[in-house]
Write a protein that holds these residues in place. Sequence first.
Motif, PDB file in Angstrom:
ATOM      1  N   ARG A   1     -64.003 -33.036  29.882  1.00  0.00           N
ATOM      2  CA  ARG A   1     -63.582 -31.653  30.127  1.00  0.00           C
ATOM      3  C   ARG A   1     -62.088 -31.498  29.844  1.00  0.00           C
ATOM      4  O   ARG A   1     -61.270 -32.234  30.370  1.00  0.00           O
ATOM      5  CB  ARG A   1     -63.852 -31.301  31.585  1.00  0.00           C
ATOM      6  CG  ARG A   1     -63.556 -29.846  31.925  1.00  0.00           C
ATOM      7  CD  ARG A   1     -63.763 -29.601  33.396  1.00  0.00           C
ATOM      8  NE  ARG A   1     -64.478 -28.497  33.924  1.00  0.00           N
ATOM      9  CZ  ARG A   1     -64.969 -27.432  33.350  1.00  0.00           C
ATOM     10  NH1 ARG A   1     -64.856 -27.285  32.088  1.00  0.00           N
ATOM     11  NH2 ARG A   1     -65.598 -26.487  33.995  1.00  0.00           N
TER      12      ARG A   1
ATOM     13  N   TRP B   1     -65.000 -22.355  24.581  1.00  0.00           N
ATOM     14  CA  TRP B   1     -65.233 -21.026  24.047  1.00  0.00           C
ATOM     15  C   TRP B   1     -64.201 -20.031  24.570  1.00  0.00           C
ATOM     16  O   TRP B   1     -63.579 -20.263  25.595  1.00  0.00           O
ATOM     17  CB  TRP B   1     -66.638 -20.525  24.396  1.00  0.00           C
ATOM     18  CG  TRP B   1     -66.881 -20.417  25.874  1.00  0.00           C
ATOM     19  CD1 TRP B   1     -67.366 -21.385  26.706  1.00  0.00           C
ATOM     20  CD2 TRP B   1     -66.621 -19.279  26.709  1.00  0.00           C
ATOM     21  NE1 TRP B   1     -67.428 -20.921  28.004  1.00  0.00           N
ATOM     22  CE2 TRP B   1     -66.982 -19.633  28.035  1.00  0.00           C
ATOM     23  CE3 TRP B   1     -66.122 -18.009  26.476  1.00  0.00           C
ATOM     24  CZ2 TRP B   1     -66.857 -18.750  29.100  1.00  0.00           C
ATOM     25  CZ3 TRP B   1     -65.994 -17.126  27.538  1.00  0.00           C
ATOM     26  CH2 TRP B   1     -66.375 -17.506  28.831  1.00  0.00           C
TER      27      TRP B   1
ATOM     28  N   GLU C   1     -66.699 -20.389  19.604  1.00  0.00           N
ATOM     29  CA  GLU C   1     -66.993 -21.652  20.260  1.00  0.00           C
ATOM     30  C   GLU C   1     -66.550 -22.775  19.350  1.00  0.00           C
ATOM     31  O   GLU C   1     -66.787 -22.736  18.148  1.00  0.00           O
ATOM     32  CB  GLU C   1     -68.495 -21.800  20.535  1.00  0.00           C
ATOM     33  CG  GLU C   1     -69.050 -20.789  21.501  1.00  0.00           C
ATOM     34  CD  GLU C   1     -70.551 -20.949  21.735  1.00  0.00           C
ATOM     35  OE1 GLU C   1     -71.181 -21.857  21.139  1.00  0.00           O
ATOM     36  OE2 GLU C   1     -71.101 -20.147  22.518  1.00  0.00           O
TER      37      GLU C   1
ATOM     38  N   LYS D   1     -69.613 -31.105  24.073  1.00  0.00           N
ATOM     39  CA  LYS D   1     -69.198 -29.908  24.802  1.00  0.00           C
ATOM     40  C   LYS D   1     -68.792 -28.834  23.798  1.00  0.00           C
ATOM     41  O   LYS D   1     -68.691 -29.093  22.601  1.00  0.00           O
ATOM     42  CB  LYS D   1     -68.011 -30.218  25.717  1.00  0.00           C
ATOM     43  CG  LYS D   1     -66.714 -30.493  24.957  1.00  0.00           C
ATOM     44  CD  LYS D   1     -65.548 -30.642  25.874  1.00  0.00           C
ATOM     45  CE  LYS D   1     -64.295 -31.076  25.177  1.00  0.00           C
ATOM     46  NZ  LYS D   1     -64.367 -32.261  24.352  1.00  0.00           N
TER      47      LYS D   1
ATOM     48  N   GLY E   1     -68.448 -25.353  28.063  1.00  0.00           N
ATOM     49  CA  GLY E   1     -69.875 -25.587  28.274  1.00  0.00           C
ATOM     50  C   GLY E   1     -70.213 -26.991  27.821  1.00  0.00           C
ATOM     51  O   GLY E   1     -69.531 -27.561  26.962  1.00  0.00           O
TER      52      GLY E   1
END
Length: 161
Positions: A103, A141, A95, A138, A132
């Motif tokens: 995003r 991952w 991650e 954010k 995520g």
Amino acid sequence: MASPMAGTGLNLWQCNDALAGVSAVKAFKPHNKSVGEARAFTRDALADADLPVGDIEDIVVCVSELATNAIQHGTPRDGSFQLDIRVDRFKVRVECHDPVRKRPRLREPSLAGEGGRGLFLVKALTSRWGVGFLPFGKFVWFEVDSRVTDLPERDRANGEG
């Protein structure tokens, strides 16, 4: 090259269980040199995981892409991004956390463009990936399924798995 668990008296399943929960976390400043530091950190974190070299190199490439994206798009100059690497007997999960909630977009890279290939590479080299969101940022991952747990049929029949 010998397994790091060689000579322990453990069978392959026990070795994998011993590696379960291996975790490494590190924060990086948003500087270009941090991409190389993130690659070295990843290699160090995976050194004892007994993964195929090709898998490690694919993971390192993907970490490089996520770190580059975090520096270019997700981390203010005075902030930091964080890598979290976890290994268990079934997969490696990485991650990359940063403080920006925007995003990332998967784009089809153009032949003429220099950028836009990062997430395309992550998608191509990993088992799965995603994004995520946290209250203050954010994380992007990815996971790579482990091939270490694949025992030959002969070993399963002999009760070693």
